[in-house]
Design a protein around this motif. Structure first.
Motif, PDB file in Angstrom:
ATOM      1  N   MET A 150      -7.871 -12.707  -8.257  1.00  0.00           N
ATOM      2  CA  MET A 150      -7.414 -12.859  -6.614  1.00  0.00           C
ATOM      3  C   MET A 150      -5.844 -12.770  -6.704  1.00  0.00           C
ATOM      4  SD  MET A 150      -8.770 -13.713  -3.489  1.00  0.00           S
ATOM      5  CE  MET A 150     -10.115 -14.594  -4.035  1.00  0.00           C
ATOM      6  N   THR A 151      -5.000 -13.367  -7.516  1.00  0.00           N
ATOM      7  CA  THR A 151      -3.696 -13.362  -7.419  1.00  0.00           C
ATOM      8  C   THR A 151      -3.150 -11.834  -7.586  1.00  0.00           C
ATOM      9  OG1 THR A 151      -3.796 -15.649  -8.170  1.00  0.00           O
ATOM     10  CG2 THR A 151      -1.630 -14.452  -8.343  1.00  0.00           C
ATOM     11  N   VAL A 152      -3.778 -11.271  -8.511  1.00  0.00           N
ATOM     12  CA  VAL A 152      -3.586  -9.849  -9.064  1.00  0.00           C
ATOM     13  C   VAL A 152      -3.801  -9.091  -7.766  1.00  0.00           C
ATOM     14  CG1 VAL A 152      -3.906  -7.558 -10.401  1.00  0.00           C
ATOM     15  CG2 VAL A 152      -3.875 -10.004 -11.303  1.00  0.00           C
ATOM     16  N   ALA A 153      -4.662  -9.132  -6.917  1.00  0.00           N
ATOM     17  CA  ALA A 153      -4.946  -8.354  -5.858  1.00  0.00           C
ATOM     18  C   ALA A 153      -3.839  -8.691  -4.652  1.00  0.00           C
ATOM     19  CB  ALA A 153      -6.555  -8.702  -5.329  1.00  0.00           C
ATOM     20  N   LEU A 154      -3.681 -10.002  -4.540  1.00  0.00           N
ATOM     21  CA  LEU A 154      -2.487 -10.319  -3.543  1.00  0.00           C
ATOM     22  C   LEU A 154      -1.310  -9.848  -3.968  1.00  0.00           C
ATOM     23  CD1 LEU A 154      -3.456 -14.125  -3.066  1.00  0.00           C
ATOM     24  CD2 LEU A 154      -3.353 -12.269  -1.124  1.00  0.00           C
ATOM     25  N   GLN A 155      -0.921  -9.768  -5.353  1.00  0.00           N
ATOM     26  CA  GLN A 155       0.643  -9.296  -5.541  1.00  0.00           C
ATOM     27  C   GLN A 155       0.235  -7.591  -5.202  1.00  0.00           C
ATOM     28  OE1 GLN A 155       0.582 -10.502  -9.580  1.00  0.00           O
ATOM     29  NE2 GLN A 155       1.384 -12.291  -9.085  1.00  0.00           N
ATOM     30  N   GLU A 156      -0.728  -6.982  -5.615  1.00  0.00           N
ATOM     31  CA  GLU A 156      -0.720  -5.478  -5.290  1.00  0.00           C
ATOM     32  C   GLU A 156      -0.833  -5.078  -3.800  1.00  0.00           C
ATOM     33  OE1 GLU A 156      -3.987  -3.937  -7.398  1.00  0.00           O
ATOM     34  OE2 GLU A 156      -3.162  -4.427  -9.263  1.00  0.00           O
ATOM     35  N   PHE A 157      -1.528  -5.795  -2.856  1.00  0.00           N
ATOM     36  CA  PHE A 157      -1.419  -5.722  -1.525  1.00  0.00           C
ATOM     37  C   PHE A 157       0.025  -5.943  -1.092  1.00  0.00           C
ATOM     38  CE2 PHE A 157      -6.223  -6.216  -1.147  1.00  0.00           C
ATOM     39  CZ  PHE A 157      -6.452  -5.329  -0.668  1.00  0.00           C
ATOM     40  N   GLU A 158       0.697  -7.123  -1.566  1.00  0.00           N
ATOM     41  CA  GLU A 158       1.936  -7.301  -1.118  1.00  0.00           C
ATOM     42  C   GLU A 158       2.862  -6.191  -1.391  1.00  0.00           C
ATOM     43  OE1 GLU A 158       2.494 -11.294  -2.548  1.00  0.00           O
ATOM     44  OE2 GLU A 158       1.288 -12.213  -0.796  1.00  0.00           O
ATOM     45  N   ALA A 159       2.848  -5.540  -2.442  1.00  0.00           N
ATOM     46  CA  ALA A 159       3.844  -4.587  -2.885  1.00  0.00           C
ATOM     47  C   ALA A 159       3.417  -3.313  -2.263  1.00  0.00           C
ATOM     48  CB  ALA A 159       3.229  -4.165  -4.531  1.00  0.00           C
ATOM     49  N   VAL A 160       2.236  -3.126  -1.968  1.00  0.00           N
ATOM     50  CA  VAL A 160       1.899  -1.972  -1.017  1.00  0.00           C
ATOM     51  C   VAL A 160       2.493  -2.282   0.376  1.00  0.00           C
ATOM     52  CG1 VAL A 160       0.217  -0.488  -0.086  1.00  0.00           C
ATOM     53  CG2 VAL A 160      -0.065  -1.215  -2.254  1.00  0.00           C
ATOM     54  N   LEU A 161       2.410  -3.571   0.782  1.00  0.00           N
ATOM     55  CA  LEU A 161       2.688  -3.465   2.098  1.00  0.00           C
ATOM     56  C   LEU A 161       4.421  -3.521   2.289  1.00  0.00           C
ATOM     57  CD1 LEU A 161       2.430  -4.621   5.156  1.00  0.00           C
ATOM     58  CD2 LEU A 161       2.468  -7.038   4.101  1.00  0.00           C
ATOM     59  N   ARG A 162       5.003  -4.166   1.084  1.00  0.00           N
ATOM     60  CA  ARG A 162       6.398  -3.921   1.199  1.00  0.00           C
ATOM     61  C   ARG A 162       6.979  -2.523   1.280  1.00  0.00           C
ATOM     62  NH1 ARG A 162       6.213  -8.099  -2.456  1.00  0.00           N
ATOM     63  NH2 ARG A 162       6.230  -6.606  -4.138  1.00  0.00           N
ATOM     64  N   GLN A 163       6.171  -1.613   0.648  1.00  0.00           N
ATOM     65  CA  GLN A 163       6.455   0.029   0.875  1.00  0.00           C
ATOM     66  C   GLN A 163       6.250   0.298   2.161  1.00  0.00           C
ATOM     67  OE1 GLN A 163       4.218   1.524  -2.416  1.00  0.00           O
ATOM     68  NE2 GLN A 163       5.425   0.948  -4.142  1.00  0.00           N
ATOM     69  N   VAL A 164       5.311   0.055   2.652  1.00  0.00           N
ATOM     70  CA  VAL A 164       4.743   0.655   3.967  1.00  0.00           C
ATOM     71  C   VAL A 164       5.991  -0.065   5.005  1.00  0.00           C
ATOM     72  CG1 VAL A 164       3.142   0.185   5.978  1.00  0.00           C
ATOM     73  CG2 VAL A 164       2.156   0.638   3.437  1.00  0.00           C
ATOM     74  N   ARG A 165       6.362  -1.134   4.915  1.00  0.00           N
ATOM     75  CA  ARG A 165       7.190  -1.828   5.919  1.00  0.00           C
ATOM     76  C   ARG A 165       8.802  -0.877   5.613  1.00  0.00           C
ATOM     77  NH1 ARG A 165       6.133  -8.050   4.836  1.00  0.00           N
ATOM     78  NH2 ARG A 165       4.777  -8.493   6.691  1.00  0.00           N
ATOM     79  N   ALA A 166       9.035  -0.614   4.436  1.00  0.00           N
ATOM     80  CA  ALA A 166      10.253   0.253   4.127  1.00  0.00           C
ATOM     81  C   ALA A 166      10.202   1.539   4.904  1.00  0.00           C
ATOM     82  CB  ALA A 166      10.360   0.575   2.614  1.00  0.00           C
ATOM     83  N   VAL A 167       9.000   2.153   5.186  1.00  0.00           N
ATOM     84  CA  VAL A 167       9.053   3.529   5.519  1.00  0.00           C
ATOM     85  C   VAL A 167       8.492   3.630   7.028  1.00  0.00           C
ATOM     86  CG1 VAL A 167       7.505   5.547   5.312  1.00  0.00           C
ATOM     87  CG2 VAL A 167       8.164   4.479   3.369  1.00  0.00           C
TER      88      VAL A 167
END
Length: 92
Positions: free
Chosen positions: A1-18
């Motif tokens: 679960m923690t890995v999935a959360l970290q991956e979603f959060e990383a993608v979200l940071r990228q989306v927010r940047a763009v």
């Protein structure tokens, strides 16, 4: 679960940047993160994420949108779990 959360959060940071926090992709990612937190029993974290998401969804889609209502219902369940049916929610 923690890995999935970290991956979603990383993608979200990228989306927010763009794009923005309220674009469709960011909303879906925030929803997924909130519900992952909820399913992990991290109610405070889930509440924090879903409250912000709900506010944005009310603006973007409106309060009567099916997905917005789903988030509102999840928040109600979280508040009941955190504060009980007869206790008032503490000030934020």
């Amino acid at each position: 679960m923690t890995v999935a959360l970290q991956e979603f959060e990383a993608v979200l940071r990228q989306v927010r940047a763009v794009d923005s926090d309220a674009c469709d992709e960011a909303i879906e990612l925030r929803r997924a993160i909130g519900f992952l937190e909820l399913s992990a029993g991290r109610l405070v974290e889930a509440r924090r994420i879903l409250e912000s998401l709900h506010a944005d969804m009310c603006v973007v889609y409106g309060p009567d949108d099916e997905d917005t209502v789903e988030i509102a219902e999840a928040l109600t369940r979280i508040r009941l779990a955190l504060y009980g049916a007869h206790r008032e929610e503490p000030e934020a």
